[in-house]
Design an enzyme around this catalytic site. Structure first.
Site, PDB file in Angstrom:
ATOM      1  N   ARG A   1      59.473  72.306   9.077  1.00 16.99           N
ATOM      2  CA  ARG A   1      59.818  71.000   9.659  1.00 16.99           C
ATOM      3  C   ARG A   1      61.315  70.874   9.936  1.00 16.99           C
ATOM      4  O   ARG A   1      61.736  70.012  10.699  1.00 16.99           O
ATOM      5  CB  ARG A   1      59.374  69.877   8.712  1.00 16.99           C
ATOM      6  CG  ARG A   1      57.866  69.655   8.722  1.00 16.99           C
ATOM      7  CD  ARG A   1      57.512  68.437   7.881  1.00 16.99           C
ATOM      8  NE  ARG A   1      56.106  68.101   7.941  1.00 16.99           N
ATOM      9  CZ  ARG A   1      55.224  68.363   6.981  1.00 16.99           C
ATOM     10  NH1 ARG A   1      55.595  68.994   5.877  1.00 16.99           N
ATOM     11  NH2 ARG A   1      53.957  68.003   7.115  1.00 16.99           N
TER      12      ARG A   1
ATOM     13  N   GLU B   1      45.363  70.578  -0.654  1.00 14.83           N
ATOM     14  CA  GLU B   1      45.949  70.302   0.647  1.00 14.83           C
ATOM     15  C   GLU B   1      47.217  69.465   0.460  1.00 14.83           C
ATOM     16  O   GLU B   1      47.387  68.804  -0.571  1.00 14.83           O
ATOM     17  CB  GLU B   1      44.942  69.523   1.511  1.00 14.83           C
ATOM     18  CG  GLU B   1      43.711  70.310   1.896  1.00 14.83           C
ATOM     19  CD  GLU B   1      44.033  71.581   2.658  1.00 14.83           C
ATOM     20  OE1 GLU B   1      44.619  71.514   3.733  1.00 14.83           O
ATOM     21  OE2 GLU B   1      43.696  72.676   2.155  1.00 14.83           O
TER      22      GLU B   1
ATOM     23  N   GLY C   1      48.445  75.369  -6.428  1.00 16.20           N
ATOM     24  CA  GLY C   1      48.924  75.731  -5.085  1.00 16.20           C
ATOM     25  C   GLY C   1      47.813  75.820  -4.055  1.00 16.20           C
ATOM     26  O   GLY C   1      47.992  76.442  -3.015  1.00 16.20           O
TER      27      GLY C   1
ATOM     28  N   LYS D   1      35.496  72.766   7.222  1.00 10.93           N
ATOM     29  CA  LYS D   1      35.021  74.156   7.100  1.00 10.93           C
ATOM     30  C   LYS D   1      33.555  74.263   7.520  1.00 10.93           C
ATOM     31  O   LYS D   1      33.160  75.204   8.208  1.00 10.93           O
ATOM     32  CB  LYS D   1      35.224  74.649   5.667  1.00 10.93           C
ATOM     33  CG  LYS D   1      36.696  74.837   5.304  1.00 10.93           C
ATOM     34  CD  LYS D   1      36.902  74.977   3.819  1.00 10.93           C
ATOM     35  CE  LYS D   1      38.342  75.327   3.452  1.00 10.93           C
ATOM     36  NZ  LYS D   1      38.631  75.207   2.033  1.00 10.93           N
TER      37      LYS D   1
END
Ligand code: NDP
Ligand code: HSE
Length: 320
Positions: free
Chosen positions: A41, A201, A198, A216
């Site tokens: 970003r 989302e 980790g 998915k």
């Protein structure tokens, strides 16, 4: 050896693991993979830089624009493709709107490799059409079950089969939370622990409310049937009280997908734990096929992305 230039868009858990894998094995199957640019970003680093140094800077300072001595560009995503013109655009970002960037890439003849689910779940028909027109490819193995190759199976190896049904556990975060709840933790305690894995989302409600598993399931429907489902249902795990043998299960059949918590039998192949995913694929000729493997984590996901980069470099056809 043919050099293939890749632009990596997104430099989080998966992007950084990918840079590690490429650095360990830059030459594979007759192609040499070169990281031409990396974007987060804060901007894009482009040109003659060391991707491992970029990884170190990102890990220590938190933004790629802190990489000294190199030009950092603030391209809009579409400009990035047009200016850099990589051979392959690799999207390992959490940007839901990345479809517009893929459109530009495919129109420019740039193949797209992605682990980002919403653009594929929502726009696969359009992307496939653009890929066919431009002779570039769209590859998305790691969107479902990370590097465990269910997309390759459905899209290529099982093309001749009639897929009757897929039952699958596709979200590792909810499996982790449910198994912690099975051993006595509250939902809130288990959720806090999941943060250290980790694999949640960026917006964890996508895991908890079944949105990630839904994307998915929709991608599996696209590759199993070549069309989107007509009927859909999604229930997350917030209301689960007794987690014993419960997993968030996706069911995919022609025209229909649903995602909801289900109590499984003790011997069910879907009763996975840790970061494992599992899928039972039922077909007309082959019968039942069970696939089980890790469904998340940096290197596990980057592995599928890396293989897709090699496929894109070799111009593997993308049949369905
Ligand atoms: P992270 O949250 O760790 O990283 C996301 C990256 O995307 C960050 O570097 C972020 O930049 C970047 N990003 C987001 N939006 C933009 C934008 N508009 N412009 C530029 N960069 C942007 O995610 P992961 O690495 O874990 O996952 C990456 C993708 O792969 C996600 O779509 C995820 O769903 C998917 N995936 C992940 C798996 C896993 O186990 N982690 C498994 C399978 C798929 P910044 O760092 O500056 O915030
Ligand atoms: N958040 C996802 C999961 C990452 O928990 O399964 C893998 O797609």
């Amino acid at each position: 050896m043919r050099e293939v230039k890749v632009s990596i868009f997104g430099f989080g858990t998966v992007g950084r693991a990918l840079v590690e894998i490429i650095s360990e094995r830059p030459r594979v199957a007759g192609v040499e993979i070169r990281v031409e640019s990396i974007t987060d970003r804060s901007g894009t680093v482009w040109g003659d830089f060391d991707p491992l140094e970029a990884k170190e800077v990102k890990e220590n300072i938190g933004r790629i624009s802190a990489l000294g001595d190199y030009d950092v560009y603030s391209f809009k995503p579409q400009e990035l493709v047009e200016e850099i013109k990589p051979d392959i655009l690799v999207d390992v970002s959490s940007w839901d709107g990345a479809f517009s960037m893929y459109e530009v890439a495919l129109r420019e003849g740039v193949s797209v490799v992605t682990s980002n689910k919403p653009p594929i779940a929502e726009h696969y028909d359009k992307l496939k059409e653009l890929a066919e027109e431009s002779k570039a490819g769209i590859y998305f193995e790691s969107t479902v079950m990370a590097g465990t190759p269910i997309i390759g199976l459905l899209r290529e190896n099982l093309l001749g089969e009639n897929i009757e049904e897929i039952l699958a556990v596709l979200n590792a975060s909810t499996t982790f939370i449910l198994t912690r709840m099975e051993s006595g933790k509250s939902f809130d305690e288990a959720f806090k622990e999941a943060k250290s894995l980790g694999i949640l989302e960026e917006d964890p409600s996508k895991d908890i409310d079944g949105i990630d598993a839904f994307y998915k399931a929709k991608i599996l429907h696209w590759v199993a049937y070549g069309e989107p489902p007509e009927k859909t249902e999604r229930v997350g795990i917030r209301e689960v009280k007794d987690a014993k043998n419960v997993r968030l299960v996706a069911r995919v059949s022609k025209g229909e997908i649903n995602v909801k918590p289900r109590k499984l039998k003790e011997n069910s192949p879907l009763l996975v734990s840790g970061v494992y995913n599992a899928a039972i694929i039922r077909m007309n000729n082959l019968g039942e096929l069970v696939l089980k493997g890790k469904g998340g984590g940096g290197r596990v996901t980057a592995s599928g992305v890396f293989t897709d980069i090699v496929k894109a470099a070799l111009k593997f056809p993308s049949p369905r």
